[in-house]
Motif scaffolding. Structure first.
Motif, PDB file in Angstrom:
ATOM      1  N   GLU A  53       0.733  -1.188  -0.161  1.00 40.44           N
ATOM      2  CA  GLU A  53      -0.136   0.030   0.030  1.00 40.44           C
ATOM      3  C   GLU A  53       0.923   1.393   0.062  1.00 40.44           C
ATOM      4  O   GLU A  53       1.846   1.266   0.713  1.00 40.44           O
ATOM      5  N   ILE A  54       0.374   2.072  -0.556  1.00 46.55           N
ATOM      6  CA  ILE A  54       1.285   3.654  -0.758  1.00 46.55           C
ATOM      7  C   ILE A  54       0.534   4.409   0.170  1.00 46.55           C
ATOM      8  O   ILE A  54      -0.499   4.633   0.701  1.00 46.55           O
ATOM      9  N   VAL A  55       1.953   4.978   1.200  1.00 41.34           N
ATOM     10  CA  VAL A  55       1.351   5.738   2.292  1.00 41.34           C
ATOM     11  C   VAL A  55       1.842   7.106   2.215  1.00 41.34           C
ATOM     12  O   VAL A  55       2.767   7.597   1.265  1.00 41.34           O
ATOM     13  N   ASN A  56       1.410   7.974   2.878  1.00 37.37           N
ATOM     14  CA  ASN A  56       1.632   9.637   3.085  1.00 37.37           C
ATOM     15  C   ASN A  56       2.602   9.784   4.155  1.00 37.37           C
ATOM     16  O   ASN A  56       2.536   9.246   5.139  1.00 37.37           O
ATOM     17  N   GLY A  57       3.842  10.400   3.962  1.00 40.71           N
ATOM     18  CA  GLY A  57       4.473  10.657   4.783  1.00 40.71           C
ATOM     19  C   GLY A  57       5.089  12.003   4.862  1.00 40.71           C
ATOM     20  O   GLY A  57       4.964  12.863   3.941  1.00 40.71           O
ATOM     21  N   PHE A  58       5.377  12.622   5.940  1.00 41.06           N
ATOM     22  CA  PHE A  58       5.582  14.123   6.210  1.00 41.06           C
ATOM     23  C   PHE A  58       7.313  14.040   6.479  1.00 41.06           C
ATOM     24  O   PHE A  58       7.789  13.419   7.542  1.00 41.06           O
TER      25      PHE A  58
ATOM     26  N   PHE B 130       4.907   7.390  -0.316  1.00 42.17           N
ATOM     27  CA  PHE B 130       5.969   6.236   0.096  1.00 42.17           C
ATOM     28  C   PHE B 130       5.504   5.128  -0.078  1.00 42.17           C
ATOM     29  O   PHE B 130       4.283   4.710  -0.046  1.00 42.17           O
ATOM     30  N   LYS B 131       6.437   3.998  -0.098  1.00 41.08           N
ATOM     31  CA  LYS B 131       6.194   2.772  -0.115  1.00 41.08           C
ATOM     32  C   LYS B 131       7.174   2.294   0.945  1.00 41.08           C
ATOM     33  O   LYS B 131       8.234   2.474   1.152  1.00 41.08           O
TER      34      LYS B 131
ATOM     35  N   ALA C  79      10.888   3.945  -5.596  1.00 41.82           N
ATOM     36  CA  ALA C  79      10.134   2.645  -5.800  1.00 41.82           C
ATOM     37  C   ALA C  79       8.809   2.775  -6.669  1.00 41.82           C
ATOM     38  O   ALA C  79       8.273   2.042  -7.396  1.00 41.82           O
ATOM     39  N   LEU C  80       8.080   4.030  -6.291  1.00 38.73           N
ATOM     40  CA  LEU C  80       6.895   4.556  -6.878  1.00 38.73           C
ATOM     41  C   LEU C  80       7.109   4.781  -8.424  1.00 38.73           C
ATOM     42  O   LEU C  80       6.469   4.473  -9.209  1.00 38.73           O
ATOM     43  N   ILE C  81       8.400   5.733  -8.362  1.00 34.50           N
ATOM     44  CA  ILE C  81       8.669   6.121  -9.751  1.00 34.50           C
ATOM     45  C   ILE C  81       8.854   5.213 -10.761  1.00 34.50           C
ATOM     46  O   ILE C  81       8.718   5.095 -11.809  1.00 34.50           O
TER      47      ILE C  81
END
Length: 621
Positions: free
Chosen positions: A164-169, A212-213, A230-232
């Motif tokens: 799953e793709i997660v959001n991070g700060f 992020f992954k 990794a997403l790119i």
């Protein structure tokens, strides 16, 4: 509870609703008639007489109990300490968020705990942890950060397992990468996992929210590693397959400058990298690719070649423009004078750029009228602006030869008047050979002095024994060959030949006094002066007493051989006293004859005297 109390509670509830509507002046609340248990269930529970109920004094029917239980389950949460519950944001101030969790009172959480979510708004549902049900002021104490930490590891593990793709700060930089807040947990983002291209400014990502992954979890040390790259890469891989499948030689593509090296430029074609070699960047010579391109610059390139699996792609930039030789004016022809800049120097010559991308070679032999060996560095340097004449021009092969010396008069045109045979001049020693010295009289006029013409008296094995490169030498022109452009010079001819004088001074039979200089094989040498070194054979070193002369011993010598042509002088010491001995014998003979005449000796006496002299001369006693 009596039936009389119920209407009173209903009236109070209605009045409260009316007051609230009046104060807010927003939406008019309809007056609904509710029971006391619905209006204030907490008060109802507190004042309920359980004793009477148990004793049957004040019975309550089942319907009322079911209604009570329903109200409790719908309106109250089990406010146990350290429990995570879901709340709703009902108000946001400059510093805090007011959260409703359906408890006796609302909780307050600092907005600092929501930095990862700058879009927080009223109505959002958030997870909170009930730290304390009531503090000293009766306030419900909540924590969103703690709630996130409790739930974060479950979410992180799930994201790692499912991809799953997660959001991070992105909080800050650290050694080797960045620190990212993911679900309230600090995760590590390596520098190599930020993007597919090299990162030159890490600070541009700080305080940004990104996707992020989760790529790695260390449960023992509670470490999490995330990746944005990794997403790119997933998208790029699809683009790469599509681009590679369509590659053709001669195809023009748009790319971005990804990296610059001393030998060329790497271009990103959208997931596929190609190399533009430095020689394919510009028709002109360049020292470094950064003279033409810069990082992140977008430009069009043409595909020149690629290998079978298309993993190595050769690109060109200059091929998109017309070749400078094709644009060279038809008026340019052999014999024309051109100006240009020296771009490359080799031992054999210099390349001069006369127009952008058009170069000509000035061979070292065309730089000067001089014929002795020199290198191109002696005449020009890189960057020099020079003028030259076109000697040859081949448009088909794109070659041009130039000359510099043709712009000045040929010094050999009036050589006979400037350097006639017998004339004396001063020149500079430019080069040595085993057989002589090259002397430059002026630029383009070189002459050779043979080793035999360097000195009248010295025997020279190599010219370096006589002079050094750069020395000034007086010379006389001995021979002149205009057609062959050859000049024969002499140095010894600038002075009189001392052997003409020595021929008289050291004539045969003359005697001279000197010391033995050196004992050599088959004899010895003596120096009569700085020019004449004479040789004495071994048998001519014998002294009158029968011994032989030794090194350093001074004696008188007689010249028995003198050759001016070969500069050979031979002397003898023995000849000195043997000649004196003969003279003594002759004098004694004359004296004896005179005495004999006076005394009239007998014939036998005279014979005895003569025999004695003869024996003495023969070395007998």
């Amino acid at each position: 509870m009596s039936e009389k109390e119920t209407p009173k509670a209903e009236v109070e509830t209605t009045e409260a609703a009316t007051v609230e509507t009046t104060e807010t002046q927003t939406v008019e609340t309809p007056k609904v008639k509710v029971s006391e248990s619905q209006a204030n269930p907490e008060k109802f529970l507190k004042e309920f007489n359980w004793h009477n109920y148990e004793e049957g004094i004040d019975p309550v029917d089942d319907k009322q109990l079911e209604e009570f239980e329903k109200l409790v389950s719908e309106n109250f949460v089990d406010t146990l300490d350290d429990e995570v519950v879901e709340g709703v944001v009902i108000h946001i101030t400059d510093r805090d968020a007011i959260i409703d969790i359906n408890a006796k009172s609302e909780g307050v959480i600092s907005l600092n705990e929501f930095r990862y979510n700058p879009d927080l708004k009223v109505g959002d549902k958030v997870e909170v942890l009930i730290d304390v049900r009531e503090d000293a002021t009766g306030q419900l104490v909540l924590s969103h950060r703690k709630a996130r930490v409790i739930k974060a590891w479950d979410r992180v593990n799930n994201a790692h397992e499912t991809g799953e793709i997660v959001n991070g700060f992105v909080k800050c930089r650290t050694k080797g990468g960045m620190i990212v807040d993911v679900f309230g947990i600090e995760a590590f983002l390596p520098g190599s996992q930020i993007d597919v291209k090299p990162i030159r400014d890490y600070d541009q990502y700080v305080n940004k929210t990104m996707e992020f992954k989760v790529v790695k979890i260390n449960h023992e040390f509670k470490n999490i590693v995330v990746s944005h790259k990794a997403l790119i890469e997933a998208d790029i891989e699809e683009q790469k397959k599509e681009i590679i499948g369509q590659l053709e030689k001669g195809q023009v593509l748009e790319g971005t400058v990804k990296n610059i090296t001393s030998y060329g430029v790497f271009i990103d074609l959208g997931g596929v990298d190609g190399l533009v070699h430095i020689t394919d960047l510009s028709w002109s010579r360049i020292n470094h690719p950064n003279e033409i391109v810069e990082l992140d610059q977008k430009l069009n390139v043409v595909i020149l070649d690629f290998d079978e699996d298309k993993s190595r792609i050769q690109l060109g930039l200059k091929q998109l423009s017309k070749h400078p030789w094709e644009a060279l004016g038809e008026t340019v022809k052999v014999g024309d004078k051109v100006k240009g800049k020296v771009v490359v120097i080799a031992d054999y010559g210099a390349f001069v750029e006369v127009e952008e991308g058009v170069e000509g070679l000035v061979h070292v032999s065309e730089m000067s009228w001089s014929t002795h060996l020199r290198s191109a560095q002696d005449f020009v340097s890189v960057g020099d602006e020079i003028e030259a004449q076109i000697l040859t021009l081949d448009r088909e092969d794109r070659k041009m030869s130039l000359g510099i010396k043709q712009l000045t008069p040929d010094p050999w045109t009036d050589i006979t008047s400037k350097y006639p045979v017998g004339s004396k001049h001063t020149g500079v020693v430019r080069n040595f050979t085993n057989f002589g010295v090259f002397v430059e009289l002026e630029e383009g006029i070189d002459g050779l002095i043979y080793i035999s013409d360097l000195s009248w008296t010295k025997k020279i094995k190599h010219p370096s024994e006589f002079c050094n490169v750069g020395d000034n030498l007086e010379v006389v022109v001995l021979e002149l060959d205009v057609e062959g452009r050859k000049l024969s010079l002499g140095h010894k001819q600038t002075t009189d030949n001392p052997w003409d004088k020595y021929e008289t001074e050291f004539a045969l039979g003359t005697s001279h006094t000197a010391a033995i200089t050196e004992i050599v094989d088959k004899g010895a040498t003596i120096e009569f002066n700085e020019d004449i070194v004479a040789f004495i054979p071994s048998r001519h070193l014998e002294k009158e007493d029968g011994g032989k002369l030794k090194k350093g011993e001074t004696a008188e010598f007689k010249i028995i051989e003198f050759n001016k042509e070969f500069k050979r002088v031979v002397a003898s010491h023995t000849a000195i006293f043997k000649e004196e001995e003969i003279a003594n014998v002759k004098a004694a003979a004359k004296k004896a004859e005179a005495q004999a005449a006076e005394a009239k000796p007998t014939l036998g006496d005279a014979n005895d005297a003569l025999q004695a002299l003869k024996d003495k001369m023969d070395g007998k006693k």
